[in-house]
Design an enzyme around this catalytic site. Structure first.
Site, PDB file in Angstrom:
ATOM      1  N   LYS A 105       8.863  -4.381  -9.120  1.00  0.00           N
ATOM      2  CA  LYS A 105       7.540  -3.797  -8.877  1.00  0.00           C
ATOM      3  C   LYS A 105       6.773  -3.764 -10.176  1.00  0.00           C
ATOM      4  CE  LYS A 105       5.185  -1.831  -5.443  1.00  0.00           C
ATOM      5  NZ  LYS A 105       5.292  -2.074  -4.001  1.00  0.00           N
ATOM      6  N   GLY A 216      -4.237   8.063   5.687  1.00  0.00           N
ATOM      7  CA  GLY A 216      -4.537   6.964   4.760  1.00  0.00           C
ATOM      8  C   GLY A 216      -5.090   5.778   5.511  1.00  0.00           C
ATOM      9  N   GLY A 218      -6.379   3.040   4.519  1.00  0.00           N
ATOM     10  CA  GLY A 218      -6.576   2.015   3.495  1.00  0.00           C
ATOM     11  C   GLY A 218      -6.172   0.666   4.063  1.00  0.00           C
ATOM     12  N   ASN A 219      -5.635  -0.163   3.195  1.00  0.00           N
ATOM     13  CA  ASN A 219      -5.255  -1.511   3.578  1.00  0.00           C
ATOM     14  C   ASN A 219      -4.248  -1.501   4.743  1.00  0.00           C
ATOM     15  OD1 ASN A 219      -4.756  -4.199   3.523  1.00  0.00           O
ATOM     16  ND2 ASN A 219      -3.975  -4.267   1.433  1.00  0.00           N
ATOM     17  N   ALA A 220      -3.097  -0.885   4.507  1.00  0.00           N
ATOM     18  CA  ALA A 220      -2.049  -0.864   5.533  1.00  0.00           C
ATOM     19  C   ALA A 220      -2.472   0.006   6.730  1.00  0.00           C
ATOM     20  CB  ALA A 220      -0.748  -0.347   4.930  1.00  0.00           C
ATOM     21  N   GLY A 221      -2.989   1.196   6.452  1.00  0.00           N
ATOM     22  CA  GLY A 221      -3.312   2.143   7.523  1.00  0.00           C
ATOM     23  C   GLY A 221      -4.394   1.652   8.470  1.00  0.00           C
TER      24      GLY A 221
HETATM   25  P1  NAD Z   1      -4.747   1.554  -0.080  1.00  0.00           P
HETATM   26  O1  NAD Z   1      -5.179   1.981  -1.422  1.00  0.00           O
HETATM   27  O2  NAD Z   1      -5.496   0.432   0.551  1.00  0.00           O
HETATM   28  O3  NAD Z   1      -4.806   2.790   0.907  1.00  0.00           O
HETATM   29  C1  NAD Z   1      -4.406   4.087   0.582  1.00  0.00           C
HETATM   30  C2  NAD Z   1      -5.254   5.046   1.390  1.00  0.00           C
HETATM   31  O4  NAD Z   1      -4.743   6.347   1.235  1.00  0.00           O
HETATM   32  C3  NAD Z   1      -6.732   5.104   0.953  1.00  0.00           C
HETATM   33  O5  NAD Z   1      -7.530   5.016   2.100  1.00  0.00           O
HETATM   34  C4  NAD Z   1      -6.858   6.497   0.319  1.00  0.00           C
HETATM   35  O6  NAD Z   1      -8.143   7.055   0.528  1.00  0.00           O
HETATM   36  C5  NAD Z   1      -5.818   7.247   1.128  1.00  0.00           C
HETATM   37  N1  NAD Z   1      -5.400   8.503   0.516  1.00  0.00           N
HETATM   38  C6  NAD Z   1      -5.121   8.765  -0.780  1.00  0.00           C
HETATM   39  N2  NAD Z   1      -4.811  10.086  -0.907  1.00  0.00           N
HETATM   40  C7  NAD Z   1      -4.890  10.633   0.322  1.00  0.00           C
HETATM   41  C8  NAD Z   1      -4.699  11.935   0.847  1.00  0.00           C
HETATM   42  N3  NAD Z   1      -4.347  12.931   0.051  1.00  0.00           N
HETATM   43  N4  NAD Z   1      -4.883  12.131   2.174  1.00  0.00           N
HETATM   44  C9  NAD Z   1      -5.225  11.116   2.977  1.00  0.00           C
HETATM   45  N5  NAD Z   1      -5.418   9.878   2.543  1.00  0.00           N
HETATM   46  C10 NAD Z   1      -5.259   9.619   1.238  1.00  0.00           C
HETATM   47  O7  NAD Z   1      -3.185   1.226  -0.198  1.00  0.00           O
HETATM   48  P2  NAD Z   1      -2.261   0.440   0.830  1.00  0.00           P
HETATM   49  O8  NAD Z   1      -2.079  -0.954   0.318  1.00  0.00           O
HETATM   50  O9  NAD Z   1      -2.729   0.632   2.225  1.00  0.00           O
HETATM   51  O10 NAD Z   1      -0.879   1.190   0.596  1.00  0.00           O
HETATM   52  C11 NAD Z   1      -0.619   2.470   1.159  1.00  0.00           C
HETATM   53  C12 NAD Z   1       0.871   2.724   1.132  1.00  0.00           C
HETATM   54  O11 NAD Z   1       1.532   1.715   1.869  1.00  0.00           O
HETATM   55  C13 NAD Z   1       1.492   2.707  -0.269  1.00  0.00           C
HETATM   56  O12 NAD Z   1       2.560   3.616  -0.308  1.00  0.00           O
HETATM   57  C14 NAD Z   1       2.000   1.301  -0.382  1.00  0.00           C
HETATM   58  O13 NAD Z   1       3.051   1.200  -1.334  1.00  0.00           O
HETATM   59  C15 NAD Z   1       2.481   1.084   1.036  1.00  0.00           C
HETATM   60  N6  NAD Z   1       2.619  -0.323   1.362  1.00  0.00           N
HETATM   61  C16 NAD Z   1       1.540  -1.140   1.452  1.00  0.00           C
HETATM   62  C17 NAD Z   1       1.736  -2.463   1.731  1.00  0.00           C
HETATM   63  C18 NAD Z   1       0.569  -3.407   1.901  1.00  0.00           C
HETATM   64  O14 NAD Z   1       0.828  -4.560   2.264  1.00  0.00           O
HETATM   65  N7  NAD Z   1      -0.654  -2.991   1.705  1.00  0.00           N
HETATM   66  C19 NAD Z   1       3.035  -2.965   1.903  1.00  0.00           C
HETATM   67  C20 NAD Z   1       4.125  -2.092   1.826  1.00  0.00           C
HETATM   68  C21 NAD Z   1       3.897  -0.769   1.565  1.00  0.00           C
END
Ligand code: NAD
Length: 413
Positions: A105, A216, A218-221
């Site tokens: 990582k 969340g 974000g990307n994944a959510g």
């Molecule tokens: P991201 O930055 O796109 O999304 C994160 C989201 O969380 C944002 O919308 C942010 O506003 C929100 N957030 C932050 N603090 C918060 C809180 N206190 N309450 C509610 N929401 C909050 O990141 P992502 O890529 O979606 O990753 C999110 C998680 O998923 C991480 O733990 C990451 O390691 C994991 N993950 C992502 C991927 C991927 O392909 N994107 C793959 C494996 C794991």
């Protein structure tokens, strides 16, 4: 180490697995440390002419089963210990889904939202320049994570290829399609989670139109919300760092995404109750999906949780103290190393396609992903039953045993 230090959590989880499995003691000793951790300074000439120096890390945890593999995170809270923890989780993750990769990582302590596009590009290229000698298609393969994306992967690939004077698309995954990215990669984490979530919901006898809360957006959510709505689930609660929105009839995910695009947050979306961001976890829903950062479910808020199933889309979202309480309440947790492994599985497919120079159609990627995720779920479930334990411990047992075997076969014990 302080409370809720993610690496301390990772070691604690490994210690619990050791109690169950009695890992070879020489291998257990090695599994408590990354094989290598690189710390670099990345100078970036800012738009106003001053030089800012950022700190970046790459933790190469274990490569017994194949090249190190794992994303790069750009976030102000990134630290050496966070990167170490995430690299350990990647090691278990690639093993649990049984793809021929190890775990690593990377990260930079930076708030990318405060950078101009030019500064962000300089930082991304600078990170790759600093790491170029230590990564490679057969050595260590980075990918996107929090606040990094295909555009950043494209810059990093370009920098690496310029330095080497050759094409090497397999050095990084999560690339744009035009540079050898894979179909489905963009939403692969969520797609993989949907496959395992469906299996878990079936085990619990949950209905197809169950209610879901996602912390969340974000990307994944956001992809998760979209896919679940499409599959017939009711996405009742969504949150981001600015607030929570709730509508038990089901939120219109595309409309929420459009609102977030315009305003920067889900907060203020009309057609839902608006609440503070902390309230997301407290809703009575069938399925809760943490998709933000580590330890978001902790001793302070765990007692408010009312759900039947938690699917960990985020990495390490439940602190160990909170987990004890959740297990006592008999809430099923599909652990991160299984639930969010879809991203790394499709990253692996991306590398396979890069190596052969032949690219698969969306349906082919999807069906291969489904096969791997469902098989991994069934294998983890089998371990859970065999040891009469949690799915997390079942997943760890499966993963650590596979790593132990590879290390023994290499004579590393
Ligand atoms: P991201 O930055 O796109 O999304 C994160 C989201 O969380 C944002 O919308 C942010 O506003 C929100 N957030 C932050 N603090 C918060 C809180 N206190 N309450 C509610 N929401 C909050 O990141 P992502 O890529 O979606 O990753 C999110 C998680 O998923 C991480 O733990 C990451 O390691 C994991 N993950 C992502 C991927 C991927 O392909 N994107 C793959 C494996 C794991």
């Amino acid at each position: 180490m302080e409370k809720n230090n993610p690496f301390a959590n990772a070691l604690q989880q490994l210690a619990t697995v050791n109690e169950l499995l009695r890992i070879d003691k020489n291998i257990y000793a090695q599994l408590q440390h990354p094989q290598r951790i690189l710390e670099v300074s990345i100078p970036v000439k800012m738009d106003d002419g001053h030089m800012e120096v950022f700190t970046g890390w790459r933790s190469q945890y274990n490569d017994a089963r194949g090249p190190f593999k794992g994303g790069i995170r750009f976030h102000p809270d990134v630290s050496r210990d966070e990167v170490k923890a995430l690299s350990a989780w990647m090691t278990w993750k690639t093993a649990v889904v049984n793809i021929p990769l190890g775990g690593g990582k990377g990260g930079v302590a930076v708030d990318p939202k405060k950078l101009s596009d030019r500064e962000l590009e300089e930082l991304s290229r600078g990170y790759m320049r600093a790491m170029a000698k230590f990564v490679g298609p057969e050595l260590d393969v980075p990918a996107p994570d929090v606040y990094t994306d295909p555009r950043i992967m494209g810059w990093m690939l370009d920098e690496y290829e310029k330095m080497l004077g050759t094409h090497a698309p397999g050095v990084i995954t999560g690339k744009p399609l035009s540079l050898g990215g894979s179909e489905v990669r963009e939403f692969s984490t969520a797609q993989g989670a949907v496959y395992v979530m469906a299996r878990a919901a079936e085990k619990l006898g949950l209905a197809k139109n169950s209610t879901v809360a996602i912390q969340g957006f974000g990307n994944a959510g956001s992809f998760m919300a979209e896919l679940l709505e499409k599959a017939g689930y009711r996405v009742a609660v969504l949150s981001d760092s600015h607030g929570t929105i709730c509508n038990y009839m089901g939120l219109k995910v595309a409309a929420v995404a459009a609102h977030k695009k315009n305003t920067g947050s889900v907060a203020g979306y009309v057609g839902a109750n608006n609440e503070g961001e902390k309230h997301c976890l407290e809703h009575q829903v069938d399925i809760l999906i943490p998709a933000a950062l580590e330890n978001s479910i902790n001793a302070e808020n765990v007692n408010f949780i009312q759900t039947k199933l938690i699917v960990e889309l985020a990495n390490g979202p439940i602190s160990p103290e909170a987990e004890k309480i959740i297990n006592e309440k008999n809430i099923l947790i599909v652990p991160d190393i299984l639930a969010n492994a879809g991203g790394v599985v499709v990253s692996y497919f991306e590398q396979v396609q890069n190596a052969s120079g032949y690219y698969w159609k969306k349906e082919e990627v999807r069906s291969r992903l489904q096969e791997i995720m469902e098989r991994a779920f069934d294998e983890v479930w089998h371990e859970k039953e065999k040891y009469r334990t949690t799915m997390r411990l079942g997943a760890y047992a499966l993963a650590v045993r596979r790593i132990e075997t590879a290390m023994k076969d290499r004579g590393r014990n």
